[in-house]
Design an enzyme around this catalytic site. Structure first.
Site, PDB file in Angstrom:
ATOM      1  N   GLY A  63      31.766  95.657 -68.224  1.00  0.00           N
ATOM      2  CA  GLY A  63      31.837  95.658 -69.624  1.00  0.00           C
ATOM      3  C   GLY A  63      32.310  97.172 -70.042  1.00  0.00           C
ATOM      4  O   GLY A  63      33.173  97.194 -70.643  1.00  0.00           O
ATOM      5  N   PHE A  64      31.536  98.079 -69.507  1.00  0.00           N
ATOM      6  CA  PHE A  64      31.669  99.524 -69.830  1.00  0.00           C
ATOM      7  C   PHE A  64      31.617  99.870 -71.421  1.00  0.00           C
ATOM      8  O   PHE A  64      32.407 100.862 -71.685  1.00  0.00           O
ATOM      9  CB  PHE A  64      32.768  99.980 -69.178  1.00  0.00           C
ATOM     10  CG  PHE A  64      32.890  99.652 -67.717  1.00  0.00           C
ATOM     11  CD1 PHE A  64      32.025  99.821 -66.693  1.00  0.00           C
ATOM     12  CD2 PHE A  64      33.923  98.455 -67.306  1.00  0.00           C
ATOM     13  CE1 PHE A  64      32.331  99.309 -65.512  1.00  0.00           C
ATOM     14  CE2 PHE A  64      34.085  97.915 -66.077  1.00  0.00           C
ATOM     15  CZ  PHE A  64      33.200  98.646 -65.219  1.00  0.00           C
ATOM     16  N   GLY A  81      26.603  93.737 -65.112  1.00  0.00           N
ATOM     17  CA  GLY A  81      26.805  93.947 -63.681  1.00  0.00           C
ATOM     18  C   GLY A  81      26.033  95.302 -62.994  1.00  0.00           C
ATOM     19  O   GLY A  81      26.049  95.532 -61.927  1.00  0.00           O
ATOM     20  N   ARG A  98      12.280 107.698 -63.918  1.00  0.00           N
ATOM     21  CA  ARG A  98      11.758 106.910 -62.970  1.00  0.00           C
ATOM     22  C   ARG A  98      12.883 105.776 -62.627  1.00  0.00           C
ATOM     23  O   ARG A  98      13.863 105.354 -63.499  1.00  0.00           O
ATOM     24  CB  ARG A  98      10.679 106.131 -63.285  1.00  0.00           C
ATOM     25  CG  ARG A  98      10.067 105.056 -62.272  1.00  0.00           C
ATOM     26  CD  ARG A  98       8.783 104.470 -62.753  1.00  0.00           C
ATOM     27  NE  ARG A  98       8.075 103.963 -61.782  1.00  0.00           N
ATOM     28  CZ  ARG A  98       7.172 103.037 -62.068  1.00  0.00           C
ATOM     29  NH1 ARG A  98       6.859 102.801 -63.310  1.00  0.00           N
ATOM     30  NH2 ARG A  98       6.316 102.392 -61.177  1.00  0.00           N
ATOM     31  N   ILE A  99      13.157 106.059 -61.413  1.00  0.00           N
ATOM     32  CA  ILE A  99      14.410 104.959 -60.947  1.00  0.00           C
ATOM     33  C   ILE A  99      13.750 103.445 -60.402  1.00  0.00           C
ATOM     34  O   ILE A  99      12.900 103.618 -59.521  1.00  0.00           O
ATOM     35  CB  ILE A  99      15.285 105.607 -59.590  1.00  0.00           C
ATOM     36  CG1 ILE A  99      15.858 106.949 -60.281  1.00  0.00           C
ATOM     37  CG2 ILE A  99      16.323 104.858 -58.895  1.00  0.00           C
ATOM     38  CD1 ILE A  99      16.629 106.855 -61.417  1.00  0.00           C
ATOM     39  N   THR A 120      20.664  99.758 -56.731  1.00  0.00           N
ATOM     40  CA  THR A 120      21.538  99.347 -57.941  1.00  0.00           C
ATOM     41  C   THR A 120      21.574 100.832 -58.662  1.00  0.00           C
ATOM     42  O   THR A 120      22.745 100.765 -59.297  1.00  0.00           O
ATOM     43  CB  THR A 120      20.684  98.274 -58.813  1.00  0.00           C
ATOM     44  OG1 THR A 120      19.550  98.847 -59.277  1.00  0.00           O
ATOM     45  CG2 THR A 120      20.776  96.964 -58.056  1.00  0.00           C
ATOM     46  N   LYS A 176      14.634 106.448 -67.932  1.00  0.00           N
ATOM     47  CA  LYS A 176      15.836 107.089 -69.107  1.00  0.00           C
ATOM     48  C   LYS A 176      16.977 106.284 -69.056  1.00  0.00           C
ATOM     49  O   LYS A 176      17.816 106.557 -69.931  1.00  0.00           O
ATOM     50  CB  LYS A 176      15.830 108.513 -68.610  1.00  0.00           C
ATOM     51  CG  LYS A 176      14.721 109.337 -69.149  1.00  0.00           C
ATOM     52  CD  LYS A 176      14.995 110.711 -68.796  1.00  0.00           C
ATOM     53  CE  LYS A 176      13.567 111.787 -69.041  1.00  0.00           C
ATOM     54  NZ  LYS A 176      13.975 113.074 -68.753  1.00  0.00           N
ATOM     55  N   GLU A 179      24.997 106.009 -68.068  1.00  0.00           N
ATOM     56  CA  GLU A 179      26.054 106.814 -68.716  1.00  0.00           C
ATOM     57  C   GLU A 179      25.958 108.274 -67.904  1.00  0.00           C
ATOM     58  O   GLU A 179      27.064 108.754 -67.533  1.00  0.00           O
ATOM     59  CB  GLU A 179      25.802 107.214 -70.333  1.00  0.00           C
ATOM     60  CG  GLU A 179      25.123 105.867 -71.025  1.00  0.00           C
ATOM     61  CD  GLU A 179      26.018 104.664 -71.349  1.00  0.00           C
ATOM     62  OE1 GLU A 179      27.450 105.047 -71.704  1.00  0.00           O
ATOM     63  OE2 GLU A 179      25.504 103.899 -71.628  1.00  0.00           O
TER      64      GLU A 179
END
Lengths: 340, 744
Positions: B244-245, B472, B634-635, B640, B707, B711
């Site tokens: 999409g972006f 995605g 936190r990831i 992904t 967060k 982007e």
């Protein structure tokens, strides 16, 4: 895309006759360019004569020591053929510099010669283009012409021939064997493609209905000192801004024979025999190469956004000749990745 | 040992098998009975009027059903506000087939509907449309003087903060100064999947629109307002998306046209745009930036000015935050930021990955590099000396900011200390010039209101629903991880569904807020379901949890157990069996905690280290190494998340070296509107990319501490590459992309 009828030809004679019997018809090989053109409504054939299954896919040695590349052999099969790799590695390199593996698997040798320009305006029906619609005007002149030509252009067209394979062929100087309603004949490769002049709609010198049977390479393959150098806007899957096929015969450091052809600069693969003559008998030095480059680019003319091509071509010629003299290039055995 | 802790783990995509086996359905693929096919006819001119449409000639073809144009479109909603979607900028949204007026090249002027796609395409090629052409203006360079400051039209747009200090005077008096203009052209999103809509006619004015969109609710409200449909009669679905972006943030004209045709014909209709038509709508705007920076003798920033001008259409004021970031990324007391837009005869630009910040970081980060050289400082050292401990734009502390750790860890990973400062001072064994450059940025960490619903069946299978988007990025996977961990279930026992207006409402997928927004809603909902399950557990005979409060228990390994004593546990499936319920459900939602959040500046940060090798004679550039160090809270899923940042780096390399949609101003038309000539990087352009996530704890941004990373990974990439090219060659290219000819 318009409606069309379709005939799968079984023999050359069948193909030629079927084509002659249908106005507005076209031969189709791998279709890697023609289908695109049909989808964009740039080409609107009403009848397609498929030549893909004709018995023209062989690559075989010729009695004179040359090599016959069948018109319907795929670009991939040609590039990877043992005789091509060992005797004409320049051709191997040039083919592999073009398109993508998928396209090379589908594209035929005959079709490669027949591909049409990639000029932006040729593909866009909203803009005038003399090649697509004679007399409508050239949008590239005065427009965006990054991909366009700097040599042999005319007031009606500055388009380039997009092939990589054909640049190597121009250097190797084969003949193109064709068959048509008037029978069979051979065309010197340098005479096959033409300059735009005031008939840019004509890319080549084929007579109506003529079909390519094979490309016959001469014996000399320049398999020791050669280079195919392609410069483009990304590392793969882009057409050449400038490409150079350079091939040398050396006796010590003296050039005894030379071939030099450029892609991305003209309406046809641009072989310059005057520059080749200038190389012959000279030492293989950067100074010699620079003189040859200057000769090729005599009269070269940018059109705005492609002005840089003159200087880029000059540097690319010198580099390619240098690489050829060093003899460091070899035929590829594996898929090429750009190696920075 | 717990086996049901999934958050943070590099879990493979739960939707991976569906995607690679082809069972995942995309908008243009849904099998619907009795489909008719649409094909859009696009305008060849940029401005003027349609004077005649020769529809009769085309309608005469057997199998052609209808030609829709402004001449026969039924009366629809009248007011502009009906056409305003949730992220529309200020102005008057484009209405396809509304009237005879042509506002931009490739404007849709007709929709041909036929019994099959090929026929529709053929008929469209035959449709003769006559135009009366008017003079157009598509050149931003010539419209500089017509730039103006836009109003607050669009959600998320913040006009630049007021100036602080005296930047002009400080600049004049400083020992080290630079000023320069930076330019990049328009870029089009070009997701691999073409825009498409399959509208299923369900009879009686009811439709389901399978549409490529990053927000099904946005499309639903757009359609209901325009066509006067009831929400229940207008279901919008998008389960999978081939990228999409930002292109799918606003409803595209394709969904409007497909629904129009379906309602008029009372029949299911599919419409897929062509690749060429993917260049007919929003794009990252052509942007001009002027930077004027100065440093004191000690390397501290003395003055910073950043002014930007970009294009918009004549009908909408597209805005993005280009310059604001420059007031907060570095410490500086004298700052002036300016922002203007100028109208052109083009379609309205549209948010594209890191809108505004991706552009702004090109200007700011190249300018910072230039000033570092003016001041004789290593570019990283220069940034460290100007580290902002506080957001000076808002005069607030950061909720968390581990950018310094990004600098240090990234530099160590890259080997930055081996760099020699002078341009042209590094070469490889083949004599190619080597350049090392850096660039980075800052992005908002935001959370939007979001709802979810969860249900667990007697067999222990959990289903969680939220009408979120998945372009995605990995939404399916991280939501499944959150749900599984919250209720202590094996990940295989959890199904997450999204992309459907019949599911609880969730925001558009954009702005990097999905993980924070939908993730928190999923967590809250699963916790609410957990409380219900605890109550059921307490009703069991001899329940060891009888007196436990929700905070006393944890859900782990398919059990509910006391935190204080893991042996005091009940098996979840036993609870459900004992309860006699076939299904237990809960729904909940999540809102940002404004009271807590508004005291802080909430942002993610990054720094990118790039290496280029340049063949100076031929002008070829290869980006041989990139390290991207990211501080984004936190990831949730290392795998992904890493993929997202890898993709961002590829985008940045494209922006730096090749991506540009070129306008031919004579025709007012993009000339390279196809994938042969609009270049995005291919595999051969991409070499080593390393992604580092520095640890960053943050309990202020949201309960999950995330967060978002959609982007931030893109920021500074293009600048780092351009700066590396300068370091390699000594040539400062300020006009992206840096193509061969700019280095000759």
């Amino acid at each position: 895309m318009n409606s069309f009828t379709y005939h799968r030809a079984t023999a050359v004679q069948d193909a030629v006759q079927d084509k002659a019997g249908h106005d507005g018809s076209a031969y189709i090989g791998g279709g890697t360019n023609l289908i695109d053109l049909m989808k964009e409504n740039v080409a609107r054939p009403t009848h397609l004569v498929s030549v893909g299954k004709l018995p023209l896919a062989d690559i075989e040695n010729l009695p004179d020591g040359g090599l016959r590349l069948g018109a319907t052999a795929s670009n991939a099969d040609t590039a990877w053929h043992d005789e091509v790799k060992s005797r004409y590695p320049l051709l191997n390199q040039a083919i592999l510099a073009g398109a993508s593996p998928q396209l090379r698997n589908a594209a035929t040798n005959g079709g490669n010669l027949m591909q049409r320009t990639r000029c932006y305006y040729f593909y866009d029906l909203a803009t005038p283009c003399n090649k697509r619609e004679p007399g409508s005007g050239c949008s590239a002149i005065g427009g965006f012409n990054r991909v366009c030509g700097i040599l042999g252009t005319s007031e009606s067209c500055i388009a380039t021939h997009p092939s990589d394979m054909c640049v190597a062929l121009a250097a190797l100087a084969p003949t193109v064997r064709v068959s048509g309603p008037g029978g069979e004949r051979s065309i010197a490769f340098d005479d096959f493609h033409r300059l735009p002049g005031n008939q840019p709609e004509k890319d080549n010198t084929l007579e109506p209905g003529e079909l390519i049977l094979s490309i016959d390479l001469p014996k000399e393959g320049f398999n020791k000192n050669f280079s195919y150098l392609k410069l483009r806007d990304r590392s793969s899957y882009a057409f050449a801004l400038v490409s150079v096929a350079a091939a040398l015969e050396l006796d010590g450091n003296t050039i005894t024979d030379a071939r030099l052809a450029l892609g991305g600069v003209a309406h046809k693969p641009w072989r310059d025999q005057a520059a080749e003559d200038l190389l012959k008998g000279q030492p293989a030095t950067v100074e010699t190469f620079a003189r040859a480059a200057a000769k090729v680019l005599e009269g070269a003319q940018g059109h705005g956004s492609n002005d840089f091509k003159v200087e880029l071509a000059r540097r690319a010629i010198v580099r390619a000749l240098k690489q050829a003299a060093e003899g460091t290039q070899t035929a590829s055995d594996v898929f090429q990745n750009s190696n920075p | 040992m717990s086996t049901t802790n999934y958050i943070g783990k590099p879990t493979s995509r739960v939707d991976g098998p569906a995607k690679v086996t082809g069972t995942a359905r995309y908008a243009g693929e849904y099998a619907v009975a009795n489909l008719a096919y649409g094909y859009v006819v696009s305008s060849p001119i940029a401005k003027g009027k349609i004077t005649k449409i020769h529809a009769d000639e085309v309608l005469a073809l057997p199998g052609v059903i209808q030609v829709f144009s402004h001449e026969n479109v039924p009366s629809l909603a009248w007011f502009d506000r009906s056409y305003k979607d949730l992220v529309a900028p200020g102005g008057s949204p484009f209405r396809a087939l509304h009237d005879a007026e042509i506002k931009f090249s490739q404007q849709p002027v007709a929709l041909v509907v036929a019994e099959n796609f090929e026929l529709a395409r053929y008929a469209a090629s035959l449709l003769r449309v006559e135009y009366e052409q008017e003079a157009h203006e598509t050149n931003l360079e010539t419209q500089r003087a017509k730039g103006y400051e836009p109003g607050r039209g669009k959600t998320g747009f913040q006009p630049p903060p007021p100036p602080r200090g005296n930047p002009d005077k400080a600049w004049e008096e400083a020992p080290h100064r630079m000023e320069a203009e930076y330019v990049h052209g328009a870029q089009h999103h070009n997701p691999m999947e073409l825009f498409a809509t399959t509208v299923e006619w369900r009879g009686d004015g009811k439709i389901t629109a399978y549409d490529k969109t990053q927000g099904v609710y946005n499309v639903q409200q757009y359609l209901t307002k325009i066509f006067g449909l009831k929400k229940d009669d207008c279901r919008v679905v998008n389960e999978y998306m081939g990228g999409g972006f930002g292109a799918g943030l606003r409803p595209q004209y394709s969904v409007f046209l497909a629904v129009l045709a379906a309602l008029e014909l009372k029949r299911s209709v599919r419409l897929t745009l062509t690749r060429q038509q993917m260049f007919s709508f929003g794009h990252r705007p052509h942007t001009l930036q002027y930077l004027k920076l100065a440093a004191n003798a000690d390397g501290s920033l003395a003055a910073l000015q950043h002014h930007a001008l970009h294009e918009t259409s004549h009908f909408e004021d597209y805005t993005e935050n280009v310059v604001n970031w420059s007031g907060m990324l570095y410490q500086c007391e004298n700052v002036k930021l300016g922002y203007q837009i100028a109208k052109l005869d083009v379609y309205t630009p549209l948010d594209m990955r890191a809108p505004g910040a991706a552009s702004g970081s090109v200007g700011l980060e190249i300018a910072m590099d230039e000033l570092a050289y003016e001041a004789g400082l290593d570019p990283l050292e220069f940034r460290l000396r100007n580290y902002a401990e506080r957001d000076q734009n808002q005069d607030k502390p950061f909720s968390s900011k581990k950018l310094r750790e990004c600098y240090h860890q990234g530099a160590a990973k890259f080997g930055w200390d081996q760099r020699t400062q002078a341009p042209r001072s590094m070469r490889d064994a083949d004599g190619k010039l080597i350049g090392w450059g850096i660039g980075g940025g800052v992005w908002d960490a935001t959370q939007q209101k979001s709802a979810a619903k969860a249900s667990i069946t007697a067999d222990g299978k959990l289903t969680v629903l939220s009408g979120a988007g998945e372009n995605g990025a990995g939404t399916y996977t991280i939501m499944t991880q959150i749900a599984a961990e919250t209720l202590g279930l094996p990940i295989e026992a959890v199904t997450f569904k999204l992309g459907d207006t019949e599911l609880p409402e969730a925001p558009l997928q954009g702005g990097s807020w999905t993980a924070a927004s939908v993730g928190t809603a999923v967590k809250n909902t699963c916790e609410a379901l957990g409380e219900k399950l605890l109550k059921l557990a307490q009703k069991m005979d001899n329940s060891p949890l009888k007196d436990a409060k929700p905070e006393d228990v944890e859900f782990v390994n398919g059990q509910i157990r006391l935190r204080a004593d893991a042996n005091q546990a009940v098996v979840l499936r036993d609870v459900l069996q004992a309860s006699g319920e076939t299904k237990v459900e809960a729904d909940s939602s999540a809102m940002p905690n404004m009271l807590k959040q508004q005291q802080y500046s909430l942002h993610s940060h990054n720094i990118v280290f790039a290496e280029v090798k340049v063949d100076e004679e031929l002008g070829t550039i290869h980006v041989t190494r990139v390290v991207n160090a990211v501080a984004a809270g936190r990831i949730l899923n290392l795998k992904t998340a890493r993929s997202q940042v890898l993709g961002s780096v590829v985008w940045g390399i494209g922006m730096a070296l090749m991506e540009e949609t070129v306008m031919d101003h004579k025709f007012g038309r993009y000339v390279n509107h196809n994938f042969a000539e609009y270049h995005v990087p291919v595999n051969a352009d991409i070499h080593d990319i390393d992604v580092l996530f520095v640890e960053e704890e943050d309990d202020i941004v949201n309960p999950l501490g995330v967060k978002g990373i959609g982007e931030v990974g893109m920021l500074g990439v293009a600048a780092a590459v351009a700066n590396a090219v300068y370091h390699a060659t000594g040539k400062r290219v300020r006009d992206l992309p840096v193509m061969i000819d700019k280095l000759l």
